[in-house]
Design a protein around this motif. Structure first.
Motif, short mmCIF file in Angstrom:
data_model
loop_
_atom_site.label_atom_id
_atom_site.label_comp_id
_atom_site.label_asym_id
_atom_site.label_seq_id
_atom_site.Cartn_x
_atom_site.Cartn_y
_atom_site.Cartn_z
N TYR A 88 -14.14 -8.99 37.44
CA TYR A 88 -14.39 -7.61 37.05
C TYR A 88 -13.22 -6.73 37.48
O TYR A 88 -12.78 -6.79 38.63
CB TYR A 88 -15.69 -7.10 37.70
CG TYR A 88 -16.87 -7.98 37.37
CD1 TYR A 88 -17.65 -7.73 36.24
CD2 TYR A 88 -17.18 -9.08 38.17
CE1 TYR A 88 -18.72 -8.56 35.94
CE2 TYR A 88 -18.25 -9.91 37.86
CZ TYR A 88 -19.01 -9.64 36.75
OH TYR A 88 -20.07 -10.46 36.42
N ASP A 89 -12.73 -5.93 36.53
CA ASP A 89 -11.71 -4.94 36.84
C ASP A 89 -12.42 -3.77 37.54
O ASP A 89 -13.26 -3.10 36.94
CB ASP A 89 -11.02 -4.48 35.55
CG ASP A 89 -9.87 -3.53 35.80
OD1 ASP A 89 -10.02 -2.58 36.61
OD2 ASP A 89 -8.82 -3.72 35.17
N TYR A 90 -12.09 -3.56 38.79
CA TYR A 90 -12.81 -2.58 39.61
C TYR A 90 -12.75 -1.17 39.02
O TYR A 90 -13.74 -0.45 39.05
CB TYR A 90 -12.22 -2.59 41.02
CG TYR A 90 -12.85 -1.64 42.00
CD1 TYR A 90 -14.22 -1.64 42.24
CD2 TYR A 90 -12.07 -0.75 42.72
CE1 TYR A 90 -14.80 -0.78 43.17
CE2 TYR A 90 -12.64 0.11 43.66
CZ TYR A 90 -13.99 0.10 43.87
OH TYR A 90 -14.56 0.95 44.78
N PHE A 91 -11.61 -0.77 38.47
CA PHE A 91 -11.46 0.61 38.03
C PHE A 91 -11.99 0.86 36.62
O PHE A 91 -12.33 1.99 36.28
CB PHE A 91 -10.01 1.06 38.14
CG PHE A 91 -9.54 1.11 39.57
CD1 PHE A 91 -10.05 2.04 40.45
CD2 PHE A 91 -8.61 0.20 40.04
CE1 PHE A 91 -9.66 2.09 41.77
CE2 PHE A 91 -8.20 0.23 41.36
CZ PHE A 91 -8.72 1.17 42.23
N THR A 92 -12.07 -0.18 35.78
CA THR A 92 -12.58 0.03 34.42
C THR A 92 -13.98 -0.55 34.23
O THR A 92 -14.64 -0.23 33.25
CB THR A 92 -11.66 -0.63 33.38
OG1 THR A 92 -11.72 -2.05 33.53
CG2 THR A 92 -10.23 -0.14 33.51
N GLY A 93 -14.41 -1.44 35.11
CA GLY A 93 -15.69 -2.11 34.96
C GLY A 93 -15.65 -3.24 33.94
O GLY A 93 -16.64 -3.92 33.72
N GLU A 94 -14.49 -3.47 33.32
CA GLU A 94 -14.34 -4.50 32.29
C GLU A 94 -14.53 -5.89 32.87
O GLU A 94 -14.02 -6.22 33.94
CB GLU A 94 -12.95 -4.39 31.67
CG GLU A 94 -12.62 -5.44 30.65
CD GLU A 94 -11.16 -5.39 30.19
OE1 GLU A 94 -10.84 -6.16 29.28
OE2 GLU A 94 -10.36 -4.61 30.75
N GLU A 95 -15.31 -6.72 32.14
CA GLU A 95 -15.45 -8.13 32.51
C GLU A 95 -14.28 -8.90 31.93
O GLU A 95 -13.92 -8.71 30.77
CB GLU A 95 -16.76 -8.71 31.95
CG GLU A 95 -17.99 -8.17 32.62
CD GLU A 95 -19.26 -8.87 32.13
OE1 GLU A 95 -19.16 -9.92 31.47
OE2 GLU A 95 -20.35 -8.35 32.41
#
Length: 186
Positions: A88-95
């Motif tokens: 998970y990209d912490y800043f975008t929430g993208e999986e």
């Protein structure tokens, strides 16, 4: 007291500039993440040679991969992950589905950084992009004063755009421009 060397209050109007506001949110988010067991008790490894900087944190509760392009040019490089699967990209929430942990490359713009975790975490903030168009012509309206309570104030650009970083909550927005009726929304 009132001495010249006394601590000065921060300039909160600095947060009315999107880039400064975003940096403030990133700093706050990182301070929050530093309280996690992974940061406090995990094992740290790094590769800080060259312009592609990488840090890995490993802990039974969460693994973290941090990567940054410290160059003034774009770069494609592999941040390196401890395992395959969903990260998970912490800043975008993208999986992000990692199939090649050591070699999966990502594109990084100049100065761009990313922080990935193998556990889902709440997004620390959201970017809200607002475009203001003139109603009858649908042309962008520059210099519209947007006040987004409680997140600050911006003037729209020549292309009618303004950006804010916000937390998930109800917002009040007002728009004002000389020669136009003001608008208030919730």
């Amino acid at each position: 007291g009132g001495e010249r060397t006394a601590p000065k209050p921060p300039h909160w109007d600095y947060l009315n500039v999107y880039e400064r506001e975003r940096l403030n949110r990133v700093t706050t988010a990182m301070a929050k993440l530093r309280k996690s067991d992974a940061f406090r008790l995990g094992s740290f490894n790094s590769d800080l040679a060259g312009k592609a900087k990488k840090i890995w944190i490993s802990h039974p509760t969460m693994d973290i991969t941090i990567a940054a392009n410290m160059d003034v040019y774009d770069s494609d490089f592999a941040p390196g992950f401890s395992s395959s699967g969903v990260w998970y990209d912490y800043f975008t929430g993208e999986e992000v589905n990692i199939s090649n942990p050591a070699g999966q490359k990502f594109h990084f713009g100049p100065g761009e950084y990313r922080l990935f975790t193998n556990q889902p975490l709440p997004r620390p903030f959201f970017t809200l992009n607002i475009t203001v168009l003139e109603d009858s012509t649908q042309q962008p309206l520059p210099n519209v004063d947007i006040t987004l309570t409680p997140w600050g104030e911006r003037l729209t650009s020549e292309s009618g755009n303004a950006s804010f970083t916000v937390l998930p909550q109800q917002l009040n927005m007002s728009l004002a421009k000389q020669g136009y009726l003001p608008i208030d929304t919730t």
